[in-house]
Design a protein around this motif. Structure first.
Motif, mmCIF file in Angstrom:
data_model
loop_
_atom_site.group_PDB
_atom_site.id
_atom_site.type_symbol
_atom_site.label_atom_id
_atom_site.label_comp_id
_atom_site.label_asym_id
_atom_site.label_seq_id
_atom_site.Cartn_x
_atom_site.Cartn_y
_atom_site.Cartn_z
ATOM 1 N N VAL A 39 11.343 1.694 -84.422
ATOM 2 C CA VAL A 39 12.169 1.614 -84.872
ATOM 3 C C VAL A 39 12.217 0.046 -84.597
ATOM 4 O O VAL A 39 12.231 -0.619 -85.616
ATOM 5 N N SER A 40 11.839 -0.737 -83.358
ATOM 6 C CA SER A 40 11.751 -1.672 -82.974
ATOM 7 C C SER A 40 10.579 -2.087 -83.709
ATOM 8 O O SER A 40 10.168 -3.400 -84.868
ATOM 9 N N LEU A 41 9.091 -1.747 -83.831
ATOM 10 C CA LEU A 41 8.011 -1.448 -84.214
ATOM 11 C C LEU A 41 8.061 -1.594 -86.004
ATOM 12 O O LEU A 41 7.640 -2.924 -86.979
ATOM 13 N N LEU A 42 8.325 -1.136 -86.955
ATOM 14 C CA LEU A 42 9.482 -1.012 -87.948
ATOM 15 C C LEU A 42 9.749 -2.211 -88.013
ATOM 16 O O LEU A 42 8.656 -2.605 -89.655
ATOM 17 N N ASN A 43 10.545 -3.025 -87.919
ATOM 18 C CA ASN A 43 11.537 -3.910 -87.997
ATOM 19 C C ASN A 43 10.208 -5.028 -88.005
ATOM 20 O O ASN A 43 10.850 -5.684 -88.985
ATOM 21 N N SER A 44 9.829 -5.358 -87.016
ATOM 22 C CA SER A 44 8.697 -6.232 -86.343
ATOM 23 C C SER A 44 7.574 -6.474 -87.997
ATOM 24 O O SER A 44 7.201 -7.576 -88.191
#
Lengths: 223, 223
Positions: free
Chosen positions: A102-107
């Motif tokens: 989810v942090s990768l998608l956010n970035s």
């Protein structure tokens, strides 16, 4: 590329088998049996209440399902026992790859949201306890319209929050009935099949099937 | 005294365990496993289709559920196999006390009807094969409104056929979700609990619980 990826919560981001971790008063076999029947009853009551047009908030429904589960196991209980066991739903463990994905998608500027049958009394503590709040931009509960998934109206809530076309949304769930419901509404869908099961075809198929959330990142070719 | 007694069909008048009697190509354990998953999937698909507003006739749904069941058991099948197994649904065995009870009710001028999620393609052969047709005055299928039980609209069909008040109707089912749905609609209900199970409380309780249909006759003090 999708503009928003919406995740289901129970079973998809959070591991339902972790329900039993706080059941220290029971042996392992009994804790497993209780947690399975509890979840099964929760879903069954949810579907039937939706059909009977008798919505109640998910925390109440979850406690009702627990009482049936305890009685089925011939276990004595009082209100305090129910509340203590219910608290496990507020402190489930996420699957290990969840924060990274989810942090990768956010970035990559893909909005990460959730759509859940849980009400805010259940979702907010769960997200706070898991420390995933920084990566989840949009928390949508069906409590707003008092209709559970997989009703079309529940998925339509996503379009109310995101001013996007249906094809800009990717919906992710490990629950086959939820994938079916979201596909039925017109979203592209991911079925997260962690245990190598057969998809329960009920008129709809997922856009893609993966074994874990990392495979979604690979499929989207996000680097 | 009630003026009409409406029975559910599958599991209430007819024994679902007799589904497996024609499964001569499988050993007993496998036939039991297939018939249980088949029925479970049939119900699950029915509830979900009702929620997704995707009604299909019950014979089609039952065949779809069978295909999933066969694939889950890793059994090869073709269209003919499906049709042959499906035919078991048209030739189920009734519980032994059924003819005596329904004929007695009839003789007391209590109208005996059925309300089923089955469509006429399924109900009519089943009733013909069982030779119960002489005692069942009114056959109501939800196919008429394309909404499955336990939706309120499905139980409302009974009032369309009978120009009676709700309190003049007694609804009988062995399926707890069906009892819940009929109680939710406002009928008095009988739960037929043949296997000494716990009623799955989902907001409603039956008016009375019995172990078999003879006990209904006793309760009504019909002699």
């Amino acid at each position: 590329m999708y503009k928003a990826i919406i995740f289901d919560v129970y079973g998809t981001l959070f591991d339902m088998s972790s329900l039993k971790k706080d059941m220290v008063q029971f042996d392992d076999a009994q804790a497993t049996s209780i947690s399975k029947l509890w979840r099964k009853t929760q879903l069954n009551h949810m579907f039937l209440k939706q059909i009977m047009q008798r919505y109640i908030p998910f925390d109440e429904l979850t406690k009702e399902a627990l009482r049936y589960t305890m009685e089925s196991h011939e276990i004595q209980y009082n209100r305090e026992d129910v509340n203590q066991l219910f608290d496990s739903f507020l402190d489930l463990e996420y699957f290990e790859e969840v924060p990274q994905v989810v942090s990768l998608l956010n970035s990559k500027e893909i909005d990460v949201g959730i759509l859940s049958n849980g009400n805010d009394n259940m979702l907010m503590p769960l997200i706070d306890n898991s420390e995933l709040g920084d990566y989840i931009n949009t928390v949508i509960s069906v409590n707003e319209i008092k209709q559970y998934k997989p009703s079309p109206a529940s998925y339509a809530l996503i379009l109310k929050y995101y001013h996007l076309k249906r094809e800009d949304i990717l919906f992710v769930s490990s629950n086959s009935w939820d994938v079916t419901g979201a596909s039925n509404f017109g979203f592209d869908t991911v079925w997260v099949n962690r245990h190598n099961e057969l998809f329960d075809f009920n008129g709809q198929t997922p856009t893609i099937t993966v074994n874990n959330l990392n495979e979604i990142v690979n499929w989207l070719e996000i680097k």
